[in-house]
Motif scaffolding. Structure first.
Motif, PDB file in Angstrom:
ATOM      1  N   PRO A  31       0.652  -1.084   0.006  1.00 26.43           N
ATOM      2  CA  PRO A  31       0.114   0.064   0.070  1.00 26.43           C
ATOM      3  C   PRO A  31       0.923   1.334   0.083  1.00 26.43           C
ATOM      4  O   PRO A  31       2.007   1.235   0.539  1.00 26.43           O
ATOM      5  CB  PRO A  31      -0.791  -0.059   1.455  1.00 26.43           C
ATOM      6  N   ARG A  33       1.565   4.575   1.445  1.00 24.69           N
ATOM      7  CA  ARG A  33       1.631   5.364   2.597  1.00 24.69           C
ATOM      8  C   ARG A  33       1.359   6.871   2.418  1.00 24.69           C
ATOM      9  O   ARG A  33       2.047   7.509   1.995  1.00 24.69           O
ATOM     10  CB  ARG A  33       2.562   5.118   3.484  1.00 24.69           C
ATOM     11  N   ALA A  48      -9.374  11.560   4.679  1.00 29.98           N
ATOM     12  CA  ALA A  48      -8.496  10.343   5.072  1.00 29.98           C
ATOM     13  C   ALA A  48      -9.578   9.087   4.892  1.00 29.98           C
ATOM     14  O   ALA A  48      -8.986   8.041   4.551  1.00 29.98           O
ATOM     15  CB  ALA A  48      -7.968  10.511   6.364  1.00 29.98           C
ATOM     16  N   ARG A  49     -10.695   9.410   5.334  1.00 29.16           N
ATOM     17  CA  ARG A  49     -11.587   8.163   5.178  1.00 29.16           C
ATOM     18  C   ARG A  49     -11.809   7.555   3.779  1.00 29.16           C
ATOM     19  O   ARG A  49     -11.892   6.517   3.433  1.00 29.16           O
ATOM     20  CB  ARG A  49     -12.872   8.618   5.959  1.00 29.16           C
ATOM     21  N   GLU A  52      -8.692   5.794   2.653  1.00 34.23           N
ATOM     22  CA  GLU A  52      -8.692   4.414   3.001  1.00 34.23           C
ATOM     23  C   GLU A  52      -9.449   3.406   2.451  1.00 34.23           C
ATOM     24  O   GLU A  52      -9.341   2.339   2.618  1.00 34.23           O
ATOM     25  CB  GLU A  52      -8.823   4.509   4.664  1.00 34.23           C
ATOM     26  N   ARG A  53     -10.521   4.067   1.658  1.00 30.47           N
ATOM     27  CA  ARG A  53     -11.368   2.908   0.980  1.00 30.47           C
ATOM     28  C   ARG A  53     -10.662   2.270  -0.208  1.00 30.47           C
ATOM     29  O   ARG A  53     -11.159   1.312  -0.670  1.00 30.47           O
ATOM     30  CB  ARG A  53     -12.668   3.582   0.659  1.00 30.47           C
ATOM     31  N   ARG A  55      -7.845   0.246  -2.095  1.00 29.03           N
ATOM     32  CA  ARG A  55      -7.135  -1.028  -1.643  1.00 29.03           C
ATOM     33  C   ARG A  55      -5.751  -0.580  -1.588  1.00 29.03           C
ATOM     34  O   ARG A  55      -4.888  -1.287  -0.773  1.00 29.03           O
ATOM     35  CB  ARG A  55      -7.413  -2.153  -2.595  1.00 29.03           C
ATOM     36  N   HIS A  58      -2.904   3.829   1.952  1.00 28.85           N
ATOM     37  CA  HIS A  58      -2.945   3.763   3.497  1.00 28.85           C
ATOM     38  C   HIS A  58      -2.821   4.984   4.171  1.00 28.85           C
ATOM     39  O   HIS A  58      -1.515   5.457   3.967  1.00 28.85           O
ATOM     40  CB  HIS A  58      -2.133   2.593   4.031  1.00 28.85           C
ATOM     41  N   VAL A  59      -3.717   5.558   4.839  1.00 26.60           N
ATOM     42  CA  VAL A  59      -3.394   6.856   5.553  1.00 26.60           C
ATOM     43  C   VAL A  59      -2.801   6.566   6.661  1.00 26.60           C
ATOM     44  O   VAL A  59      -3.329   5.926   7.676  1.00 26.60           O
ATOM     45  CB  VAL A  59      -4.833   7.570   5.635  1.00 26.60           C
ATOM     46  N   ARG A  62      -2.537  12.435   9.837  1.00 26.51           N
ATOM     47  CA  ARG A  62      -3.220  13.644   9.354  1.00 26.51           C
ATOM     48  C   ARG A  62      -2.378  14.909  10.078  1.00 26.51           C
ATOM     49  O   ARG A  62      -2.011  14.709  11.357  1.00 26.51           O
ATOM     50  CB  ARG A  62      -4.674  13.857   9.481  1.00 26.51           C
TER      51      ARG A  62
END
Length: 245
Positions: A31, A33, A48-49, A52-53, A55, A58-59, A62
């Motif tokens: 992933p 970063r 951020a959310r 994160e969805r 694949r 990867h957060v 913040r």
């Protein structure tokens, strides 16, 4: 970068366009970063959310200030900083440049309300790898993020060429600096131009990461550039000069 057609036509350091990258696939098996740097806090959390969805993303954190950015970069070693140009104060270029010096392996993608030539050139000169306009929407942001993570430059070709002209000054060409670089240093320069990180360069050249860093310090001193992005542009300028000799 005015208009959708300009903003989506990218120029890669590896001579690939950004359209060839941001198609929803992962750039690597691991992933990417991502560190999100924006305000207000609610928008930061929502963004951020959303990321994160995906694949391949990867957060890792913040940040809402330069101090938080520095701390998060040191702690999480992100591949990409997603940097809000308007949100973190009037010294955005200065923050980008300082982060680039502090963490040369971390790439910065700027997203901004204004995406004119001057703004784009300013962030590229500071050390960012691209700028995407906020009005283009989430799919364009994802494409730009994946492109930058892959070591590509996300900018209109004409604007990137202007940045190249400004970063690779005629002074470098007159001084014949390539003759001062060793064969190994040139191999490191070429690896940086392909978007490789220090660890990847060390593996490819069968040397240690510490040796790579030592070579880079010598190269920066000899070429008088201060970032990996500027070094990539410099190497392209030298290659062009050699073809013309």
């Amino acid at each position: 970068m005015a208009g959708k057609s300009q903003a989506t036509a990218g120029v890669g350091v590896k001579r690939r366009t950004t359209q060839q990258i941001g198609k929803g696939r992962a750039v690597t098996d691991r992933p990417i970063r991502v560190l999100v740097a924006t305000l207000p806090a609610l928008w930061s959390e929502v963004l951020a959310r959303l990321l994160e969805r995906e694949r391949d993303l990867h957060v890792v954190g913040r940040a809402h200030s330069e101090d938080q950015l520095r701390e998060a970069v040191a702690t999480h070693n992100p591949h990409v900083i997603l940097f809000d140009y308007e949100a973190l104060g009037p010294d955005s270029e200065g923050i980008i440049a300082r982060l680039r010096r502090a963490a040369p392996n971390t790439r910065t993608l700027v997203f901004a309300s204004g995406s004119g030539d001057e703004t784009t050139i300013a962030v590229l000169r500071a050390g960012a790898l691209g700028l995407v306009a906020k009005q283009l929407g989430y799919p364009a942001l994802l494409a730009a993020l994946r492109a930058v993570a892959a070591g590509e430059l996300w900018a209109h070709r004409r604007v990137a060429a202007q940045a190249l002209d400004q970063l690779v000054s005629p002074v470098f060409q007159r001084q014949r600096l390539p003759s001062q670089l060793t064969k190994r240093e040139w191999e490191v320069v070429e690896s940086v131009g392909r978007g490789l990180r220090n660890r990847e360069i060390a593996h490819a050249l069968e040397i240690s990461e510490r040796t790579v860093k030592s070579h880079l310090n010598n190269i920066f001193s000899k070429t008088r550039v201060s970032s990996r992005f500027a070094l990539s542009l410099w190497s392209r300028g030298e290659a062009k000069r050699k073809r013309q000799v």
